[in-house]
Write an enzyme that holds these catalytic residues in place. Sequence first.
Site, PDB file in Angstrom:
ATOM      1  N   MET A 145      38.584  -4.224 -17.946  1.00 32.75           N
ATOM      2  CA  MET A 145      37.458  -4.209 -16.838  1.00 32.75           C
ATOM      3  C   MET A 145      37.675  -3.650 -15.609  1.00 32.75           C
ATOM      4  O   MET A 145      36.912  -2.982 -14.886  1.00 32.75           O
ATOM      5  CB  MET A 145      36.484  -5.441 -16.923  1.00 32.75           C
ATOM      6  N   TYR A 178      45.293  -5.630 -23.362  1.00 34.00           N
ATOM      7  CA  TYR A 178      44.392  -6.036 -24.440  1.00 34.00           C
ATOM      8  C   TYR A 178      44.963  -5.601 -25.740  1.00 34.00           C
ATOM      9  O   TYR A 178      45.016  -4.307 -25.837  1.00 34.00           O
ATOM     10  CB  TYR A 178      43.066  -6.161 -24.148  1.00 34.00           C
ATOM     11  N   ARG A 180      14.072  20.095 -27.092  1.00 35.88           N
ATOM     12  CA  ARG A 180      14.055  18.763 -26.353  1.00 35.88           C
ATOM     13  C   ARG A 180      12.636  18.964 -25.482  1.00 35.88           C
ATOM     14  O   ARG A 180      11.696  18.334 -25.800  1.00 35.88           O
ATOM     15  CB  ARG A 180      15.199  18.787 -25.348  1.00 35.88           C
ATOM     16  N   LYS A 213      20.309  16.001  -9.679  1.00 32.36           N
ATOM     17  CA  LYS A 213      19.689  14.802 -10.616  1.00 32.36           C
ATOM     18  C   LYS A 213      20.827  13.742 -10.575  1.00 32.36           C
ATOM     19  O   LYS A 213      22.034  14.009 -10.381  1.00 32.36           O
ATOM     20  CB  LYS A 213      19.377  15.356 -12.081  1.00 32.36           C
TER      21      LYS A 213
HETATM   22  C1  LIG Z   1      20.751  19.470 -15.807  1.00 28.86           C
HETATM   23  C2  LIG Z   1      20.095  20.649 -15.981  1.00 28.86           C
HETATM   24  C3  LIG Z   1      20.704  21.864 -15.090  1.00 28.86           C
HETATM   25  C4  LIG Z   1      22.162  21.972 -14.696  1.00 28.86           C
HETATM   26  O1  LIG Z   1      23.000  21.979 -15.847  1.00 28.86           O
HETATM   27  P1  LIG Z   1      24.461  22.001 -15.464  1.00 28.86           P
HETATM   28  O2  LIG Z   1      24.971  22.144 -17.038  1.00 28.86           O
HETATM   29  O3  LIG Z   1      24.953  20.547 -15.006  1.00 28.86           O
HETATM   30  O4  LIG Z   1      24.552  23.083 -14.682  1.00 28.86           O
HETATM   31  C5  LIG Z   1      19.852  23.037 -15.297  1.00 28.86           C
HETATM   32  N1  LIG Z   1      18.530  23.027 -15.814  1.00 28.86           N
HETATM   33  C6  LIG Z   1      18.257  21.633 -16.210  1.00 28.86           C
HETATM   34  C7  LIG Z   1      16.869  21.746 -17.057  1.00 28.86           C
HETATM   35  C8  LIG Z   1      18.778  20.549 -16.363  1.00 28.86           C
HETATM   36  O5  LIG Z   1      18.364  19.439 -16.928  1.00 28.86           O
END
Ligand SMILES: *Cc1c(COP(=O)(O)O)cnc(C)c1O
Length: 373
Positions: free
Chosen positions: A315, A267, A138, A43
Amino acid sequence: MPRPLHATVFPSALAHNVATVRRCLAQAAEPGASLPRVWAVIKANAYGHGIERMLPGASSADGLAMLDLEEAVRCREAGWAGPVMLLEGFFEPADLAVLERYRLCAVVHDASQLDMIRSIRPRQPLDIYLKLNTGMNRLGFAPGRYRAAYDEALALRAQGLLGSIGHATHFASGDSPEHVTHVAGIFDRATLDMPGARSLCNSAAIFGSPAFAARTDWVRPGICLYGATPFDDGAVSAQALGLRPAMALRSTLIAEQHVQAGGGVGYGARFVADRPTRVGIVACGYADGYPRHAPTGTPVVVHGVRTRLVGRVSMDMLAVDLQPVPEAQVGSPVTLWGADGLSVDEVAAAAGTIGYELLTAVTARVPMRTAQD
Ligand SMILES: *Cc1c(COP(=O)(O)O)cnc(C)c1O
């Protein structure tokens, strides 16, 4: 001339890290037991590394998992023919045609998604995982609602709309073996006597509770595949887990300044030299994804020597202390993370965040190269 800042990504490190996950599971499994298969979580554009760039390494996994339908399609177009799982399922009825066309499997976490399947009636049976909410609150069906959702899925399968029905959940604290045991109990009670594949473990649960992870059907590692630690408090480093960094962020010194005692840097003069200090200016700033809140003291490697960031990150630039690196000069190489013994996790910890955030925050203006090793 482009700025000297660039990221190098290592598909071979991802393949190495998949093998490390498999080895960890194999060592923890009962003798002779079959090992879980591995969904490589790619992802967020492979955690910022680029899906197409990392695919040669990710293809050593058994399946690929992400949330974005567009990312799933990119995997297919890049030639991935194996299983693909959408971790949040689908979002609107029109998505189901994409799932069908590209043979994507979906996590179903809400009754509205079952309703969409019922009304759209896909022509090919759709493979799904039902998601149980085990306390993270969630996504997922509450334990008391799970059996009803499963029965509904069975009814849809009887109409030829669904294929396989698996079971999934996600740990709120995968790095805590006590939490994993507690959640496993909730999961076992809710899914008792239901056939289907079981998928539960992220990176933290795989390395934190390997014997448990080894008894599941599919694990879902993400961050560890990119060579960063899944342990929030950095309790175990990625290196100690046998992982290799999949991204190196590098630049060079583009200027140096001789700061008098009492002189400020950057800065707001957040750093004031207490003695005459040689300071280097690095082409890398928060518009590149380097964390602006990284304080003075955050580790940076200059010319192979570990030194520290000084003053506020701007930046396009940041400043480093050159006192420990007398040989450094304009043009000297700088490693921000991922090489020369400097892990992204150390930089993240100094900045009060986690490696996940830094890796996924590298911005589009940073040129990315793929290492061919
Ligand atoms: C992102 C995610 C993972 C992987 O999690 P990591 O902590 O990066 O290993 C696994 N399952 C779900 C549902 C996720 O959203």
